[in-house]
Design a protein around this motif. Structure first.
Motif, PDB file in Angstrom:
ATOM      1  N   PRO A   1      33.741  -7.303   5.776  1.00 35.65           N
ATOM      2  CA  PRO A   1      33.909  -7.133   7.224  1.00 35.65           C
ATOM      3  C   PRO A   1      33.113  -8.178   7.989  1.00 35.65           C
ATOM      4  CG  PRO A   1      32.406  -5.478   6.359  1.00 35.65           C
ATOM      5  CD  PRO A   1      32.974  -6.192   5.176  1.00 35.65           C
ATOM      6  N   ALA A   2      33.581  -8.488   9.186  1.00 34.73           N
ATOM      7  CA  ALA A   2      32.846  -9.429  10.042  1.00 34.73           C
ATOM      8  C   ALA A   2      31.509  -8.818  10.443  1.00 34.73           C
ATOM      9  CB  ALA A   2      33.672  -9.748  11.288  1.00 34.73           C
ATOM     10  N   PRO A   3      30.493  -9.648  10.653  1.00 34.55           N
ATOM     11  CA  PRO A   3      29.199  -9.119  11.095  1.00 34.55           C
ATOM     12  C   PRO A   3      29.343  -8.369  12.409  1.00 34.55           C
ATOM     13  CG  PRO A   3      29.008 -11.431  10.445  1.00 34.55           C
ATOM     14  CD  PRO A   3      30.464 -11.113  10.474  1.00 34.55           C
ATOM     15  N   PRO A   4      28.508  -7.378  12.651  1.00 38.41           N
ATOM     16  CA  PRO A   4      28.585  -6.627  13.906  1.00 38.41           C
ATOM     17  C   PRO A   4      28.227  -7.513  15.093  1.00 38.41           C
ATOM     18  CG  PRO A   4      26.593  -6.059  12.716  1.00 38.41           C
ATOM     19  CD  PRO A   4      27.401  -6.919  11.794  1.00 38.41           C
ATOM     20  N   GLU A   5      28.779  -7.200  16.230  1.00 41.43           N
ATOM     21  CA  GLU A   5      28.442  -7.920  17.450  1.00 41.43           C
ATOM     22  C   GLU A   5      26.990  -7.645  17.835  1.00 41.43           C
ATOM     23  OE1 GLU A   5      30.330 -10.001  19.106  1.00 41.43           O
ATOM     24  OE2 GLU A   5      32.080  -9.727  17.786  1.00 41.43           O
ATOM     25  N   PRO A   6      26.352  -8.593  18.507  1.00 40.76           N
ATOM     26  CA  PRO A   6      24.961  -8.356  18.947  1.00 40.76           C
ATOM     27  C   PRO A   6      24.843  -7.076  19.758  1.00 40.76           C
ATOM     28  CG  PRO A   6      25.579 -10.653  19.284  1.00 40.76           C
ATOM     29  CD  PRO A   6      26.837  -9.937  18.881  1.00 40.76           C
ATOM     30  N   GLY A   7      23.829  -6.293  19.426  1.00 35.15           N
ATOM     31  CA  GLY A   7      23.595  -5.041  20.127  1.00 35.15           C
ATOM     32  C   GLY A   7      24.322  -3.845  19.554  1.00 35.15           C
ATOM     33  N   VAL A   8      25.279  -4.082  18.638  1.00 30.17           N
ATOM     34  CA  VAL A   8      26.015  -2.977  18.015  1.00 30.17           C
ATOM     35  C   VAL A   8      25.188  -2.451  16.837  1.00 30.17           C
ATOM     36  CG1 VAL A   8      28.103  -2.344  16.757  1.00 30.17           C
ATOM     37  CG2 VAL A   8      28.245  -3.908  18.702  1.00 30.17           C
ATOM     38  N   PRO A   9      25.000  -1.133  16.730  1.00 28.79           N
ATOM     39  CA  PRO A   9      24.192  -0.592  15.629  1.00 28.79           C
ATOM     40  C   PRO A   9      24.765  -0.973  14.270  1.00 28.79           C
ATOM     41  CG  PRO A   9      24.588   1.085  17.306  1.00 28.79           C
ATOM     42  CD  PRO A   9      25.463  -0.084  17.649  1.00 28.79           C
ATOM     43  N   LEU A  10      23.878  -1.189  13.317  1.00 31.94           N
ATOM     44  CA  LEU A  10      24.296  -1.473  11.947  1.00 31.94           C
ATOM     45  C   LEU A  10      24.954  -0.249  11.321  1.00 31.94           C
ATOM     46  CD1 LEU A  10      21.216  -3.412  10.490  1.00 31.94           C
ATOM     47  CD2 LEU A  10      23.541  -4.288  10.657  1.00 31.94           C
ATOM     48  N   ARG A  11      25.964  -0.506  10.505  1.00 33.63           N
ATOM     49  CA  ARG A  11      26.554   0.523   9.667  1.00 33.63           C
ATOM     50  C   ARG A  11      26.189   0.218   8.216  1.00 33.63           C
ATOM     51  NH1 ARG A  11      32.515  -0.866  11.094  1.00 33.63           N
ATOM     52  NH2 ARG A  11      31.515  -2.884  10.749  1.00 33.63           N
ATOM     53  N   GLY A  12      26.334   1.224   7.364  1.00 38.63           N
ATOM     54  CA  GLY A  12      26.041   0.999   5.955  1.00 38.63           C
ATOM     55  C   GLY A  12      26.879  -0.126   5.379  1.00 38.63           C
ATOM     56  N   ARG A  13      28.145  -0.199   5.756  1.00 33.50           N
ATOM     57  CA  ARG A  13      29.026  -1.239   5.201  1.00 33.50           C
ATOM     58  C   ARG A  13      28.616  -2.629   5.669  1.00 33.50           C
ATOM     59  NH1 ARG A  13      34.250  -2.119   7.904  1.00 33.50           N
ATOM     60  NH2 ARG A  13      35.100  -2.019   5.784  1.00 33.50           N
ATOM     61  N   ASP A  14      27.981  -2.763   6.833  1.00 38.09           N
ATOM     62  CA  ASP A  14      27.474  -4.068   7.260  1.00 38.09           C
ATOM     63  C   ASP A  14      26.370  -4.545   6.319  1.00 38.09           C
ATOM     64  OD1 ASP A  14      29.132  -4.062   9.559  1.00 38.09           O
ATOM     65  OD2 ASP A  14      27.647  -2.875  10.657  1.00 38.09           O
ATOM     66  N   VAL A  15      25.488  -3.612   5.951  1.00 36.45           N
ATOM     67  CA  VAL A  15      24.394  -3.949   5.037  1.00 36.45           C
ATOM     68  C   VAL A  15      24.949  -4.306   3.659  1.00 36.45           C
ATOM     69  CG1 VAL A  15      22.250  -3.124   3.999  1.00 36.45           C
ATOM     70  CG2 VAL A  15      22.877  -2.399   6.311  1.00 36.45           C
ATOM     71  N   LEU A  16      25.909  -3.536   3.180  1.00 30.22           N
ATOM     72  CA  LEU A  16      26.491  -3.791   1.867  1.00 30.22           C
ATOM     73  C   LEU A  16      27.253  -5.100   1.838  1.00 30.22           C
ATOM     74  CD1 LEU A  16      27.699  -0.164   1.113  1.00 30.22           C
ATOM     75  CD2 LEU A  16      25.745  -1.346   0.103  1.00 30.22           C
ATOM     76  N   ALA A  17      27.945  -5.432   2.928  1.00 34.23           N
ATOM     77  CA  ALA A  17      28.655  -6.707   2.997  1.00 34.23           C
ATOM     78  C   ALA A  17      27.678  -7.879   2.962  1.00 34.23           C
ATOM     79  CB  ALA A  17      29.511  -6.764   4.256  1.00 34.23           C
ATOM     80  N   ALA A  18      26.546  -7.731   3.669  1.00 35.15           N
ATOM     81  CA  ALA A  18      25.535  -8.792   3.641  1.00 35.15           C
ATOM     82  C   ALA A  18      24.970  -8.966   2.240  1.00 35.15           C
ATOM     83  CB  ALA A  18      24.419  -8.464   4.634  1.00 35.15           C
ATOM     84  N   LEU A  19      24.759  -7.864   1.542  1.00 34.89           N
ATOM     85  CA  LEU A  19      24.306  -7.950   0.149  1.00 34.89           C
ATOM     86  C   LEU A  19      25.359  -8.598  -0.736  1.00 34.89           C
ATOM     87  CD1 LEU A  19      22.585  -4.494  -0.463  1.00 34.89           C
ATOM     88  CD2 LEU A  19      21.508  -6.731  -0.721  1.00 34.89           C
ATOM     89  N   ALA A  20      26.606  -8.157  -0.588  1.00 34.17           N
ATOM     90  CA  ALA A  20      27.684  -8.675  -1.435  1.00 34.17           C
ATOM     91  C   ALA A  20      27.819 -10.186  -1.325  1.00 34.17           C
ATOM     92  CB  ALA A  20      29.005  -8.005  -1.055  1.00 34.17           C
ATOM     93  N   ALA A  21      27.591 -10.719  -0.147  1.00 27.74           N
ATOM     94  CA  ALA A  21      27.726 -12.159   0.051  1.00 27.74           C
ATOM     95  C   ALA A  21      26.566 -12.950  -0.549  1.00 27.74           C
ATOM     96  CB  ALA A  21      27.831 -12.462   1.548  1.00 27.74           C
ATOM     97  N   ARG A  22      25.496 -12.261  -0.953  1.00 27.19           N
ATOM     98  CA  ARG A  22      24.277 -12.972  -1.354  1.00 27.19           C
ATOM     99  C   ARG A  22      23.730 -12.587  -2.720  1.00 27.19           C
ATOM    100  NH1 ARG A  22      24.678 -12.239   3.943  1.00 27.19           N
ATOM    101  NH2 ARG A  22      23.976 -13.921   5.338  1.00 27.19           N
ATOM    102  N   LEU A  23      24.145 -11.468  -3.294  1.00 22.22           N
ATOM    103  CA  LEU A  23      23.547 -11.011  -4.546  1.00 22.22           C
ATOM    104  C   LEU A  23      23.804 -11.997  -5.672  1.00 22.22           C
ATOM    105  CD1 LEU A  23      24.287  -7.166  -4.755  1.00 22.22           C
ATOM    106  CD2 LEU A  23      22.079  -8.269  -4.397  1.00 22.22           C
ATOM    107  N   PRO A  24      22.791 -12.373  -6.431  1.00 20.57           N
ATOM    108  CA  PRO A  24      23.025 -13.174  -7.632  1.00 20.57           C
ATOM    109  C   PRO A  24      23.953 -12.437  -8.598  1.00 20.57           C
ATOM    110  CG  PRO A  24      20.686 -13.110  -7.079  1.00 20.57           C
ATOM    111  CD  PRO A  24      21.368 -12.101  -6.194  1.00 20.57           C
ATOM    112  N   ARG A  25      24.756 -13.179  -9.323  1.00 21.46           N
ATOM    113  CA  ARG A  25      25.760 -12.601 -10.207  1.00 21.46           C
ATOM    114  C   ARG A  25      25.148 -11.633 -11.225  1.00 21.46           C
ATOM    115  NH1 ARG A  25      30.906 -13.645 -11.780  1.00 21.46           N
ATOM    116  NH2 ARG A  25      31.475 -13.078 -13.911  1.00 21.46           N
TER     117      ARG A  25
END
Length: 531
Positions: free
Chosen positions: A338-362
């Motif tokens: 999913p696209a990152p949340p807009e500024p000021g919009v509360p984080l959702r669990g899926r936002d955090v998981l998406a950020a992890l998914a894009a960065r976790l080492p294999r």
């Protein structure tokens, strides 16, 4: 004599929360035995479970008579269902006055955790203790679960005798599978018009992954992951990976519709959650299972069960089943972050998981205990290597924090990330002290919504507008609890702060020797939990 047996069998790291009945064992411990303190018995067994799974060898845990064993029963149940081999020494009052039931006497300790230990020993004499420990090690390894030995405190100071140890010094188990063992399964798959595979925790290993990949590619068939799996049984970024089975019978029938043969490998047939009437599959779908777990084989409603090593069976199948021509039945699921949340919009669990998914080492080991966000985690964060995903097979809370610590202790070569809900974290929060004290470089991401969100969702699903009886707990600060336990922690309130810390931390996670807790404020997800 027991110490020599521990050394022989590699039980030189012991996880414990000691009590007075263990003083004779643990005082003046030899320097080559490594004592790891946990502040609660659930953390003792949770850390030992992670260590055993990652090390693929029995771990050693020590518990204090009734109170210690009682506190650990839930974690022992999880270890059993996660098939984690473990030797558990349980203290008991002095044998010489047990008849008088002195303070701290353990009543029927052999029954307290039953039926979850794979074996329980209560030696008749002090001189039988070393043999019982050796027997427990073999039972834990071969039956893949916790084995318990109950030892009165005075036994440790009694003289040994010259009787033989009633256990083999070495035991070799054959792992080969004869061709005739799989002949019916070969015929079943050869004659299939549209086969499918289902994989589970029992297939999580390099050899099984390689064999299943070869078999799936030879069949050109979809591969599904069992529902509520404790481990991944197939590379989830492979083009033939079709996704996760539903624990709902109705949805399961839809997912497997059109397949005339379905073979489950290292997974039950099929894991359910809430009761639903109706069959598991549509009429005409033939079911088979390959497992090395007799209980799993015996309770499966299948046409054919093969009780053997899943890796060995799949290697033979990949050699003997004819390759199917034509296009594969599955082209693989697509992962769209999913696209990152807009500024000021509360984080959702899926936002955090998406950020992890894009960065976790294999090669990351991801340990999960976030029930309300687990569907999003499965959708966004694929397991790409064996031991890439680990969760509690029992479903009870308190597993992830200590298990992640134990995994990292056993495998310092692998980055380890635990993703837990704030409610779940409170069941095993004491493990943070052990992580900090022993400098265990695990990253713990807490999705903090200040409530038991999955329970709220279940209440809403139970009746229209259902109202839960329990309150939230927004006052609880996981960051504050972590600091109180000596563990570094950061409170995260927005997306920019989250990605900045992840970008700083994840590239160096494999070399990290200090734990870090990210207490991430997230908005409770709406909707009804379905697993």
């Amino acid at each position: 004599m027991t110490f020599d047996l521990l050394r022989r069998h590699g039980l030189t790291t012991m996880f414990a929360n000691p009590g007075s009945t263990e003083i004779p064992l643990l005082t003046d411990l030899p320097d080559d035995l490594n004592f790891i303190l946990a502040l609660h018995e659930g953390s003792v067994i949770g850390m030992a479970t992670g260590w055993a799974i990652a090390n693929e060898q029995p771990a050693l845990a020590i518990l204090h008579t009734t109170a210690g064993l009682g506190n650990a029963v839930g974690a022992i149940a999880t270890a059993r269902l996660n098939r984690a081999p473990m030797v558990i020494l349980v203290g008991q009052q002095d044998r010489r006055h047990l008849a008088f039931e002195p303070f701290l006497t353990g009543h029927r300790l052999d029954d307290l955790a039953r039926p979850y230990p794979v074996w329980t020993g209560e030696p008749a004499r002090a001189q039988d203790v070393p043999g019982a420990v050796a027997r427990a090690w073999h039972a834990a390894r071969d039956l893949r679960g916790p084995a318990v030995v109950i030892v009165p405190m005075d036994d440790w100071q009694a003289p040994a005798d010259d009787l033989e140890i009633p256990a083999p010094a070495r035991l070799r188990r054959a792992d080969a599978v004869a061709a005739e063992t799989v002949s019916e399964l070969v015929d079943l798959l050869t004659g299939a018009r549209s086969p499918a595979l289902v994989v589970g925790a029992g297939a999580d290993g390099e050899r099984a992954w390689a064999a299943l990949t070869a078999l799936a590619e030879r069949l050109g068939c979809p591969v599904w992951q069992e529902a509520f799996s404790a481990r991944a049984g197939f590379p989830q970024d492979h083009p033939l990976f079709a996704g996760f089975l539903s624990p709902s019978r109705a949805e399961l029938r839809k997912q497997l519709a059109g397949h005339d043969v379905v073979v489950s490998v290292g997974a039950p047939v099929f894991r359910q959650y809430q009761y639903e009437p109706g069959p598991l599959v549509e009429p005409g779908t033939r079911l088979a299972i390959v497992t090395d777990d007799p209980d799993e084989a015996h309770r499966s409603p299948v046409e054919l069960a093969v009780l053997a090593s899943p890796a060995a069976v799949c290697e033979l199948l990949a050699e003997q089943v004819p390759a199917r021509s034509g296009d594969p039945d599955a082209v693989g699921r697509q992962i769209h972050l999913p696209a990152p949340p807009e500024p000021g919009v509360p984080l959702r669990g899926r936002d955090v998981l998406a950020a992890l998914a894009a960065r976790l080492p294999r090669e990351t080991v991801l340990v999960e205990e976030t029930p309300s966000s687990r569907p999003d985690l499965h959708a966004l964060v694929p397991a790409r290597t064996p031991l890439g995903f680990l969760s509690a097979a029992m479903g009870g809370l308190g597993f992830a924090l200590p298990a992640a610590v134990g995994v990292r202790m056993a495998r310092p070569d692998r980055p380890v990330v635990a993703v837990v809900g704030d409610g779940a974290s409170l069941y095993g929060i004491q493990a943070l002290w052990s992580a900090a004290h022993y400098r265990v470089g695990v990253l713990i991401v807490v999705l903090a919504n200040g409530r038991y969100a999955v329970m709220d969702q279940l209440a809403r699903g139970h009746s229209a507008g259902g109202s839960p009886a329990w309150p939230g707990f927004e006052e609880v600060s996981v960051r504050g609890l972590a600091h109180a336990l000596g563990c570094p922690a950061v409170r995260i309130n927005n997306y920019d702060q989250l990605v900045r810390i992840l970008d700083d931390t994840l590239p160096t996670l494999a070399d990290r020797d200090e734990p870090l807790v990210l207490d991430v404020a997230v908005e409770a997800a709406p909707g009804t939990y379905s697993g």
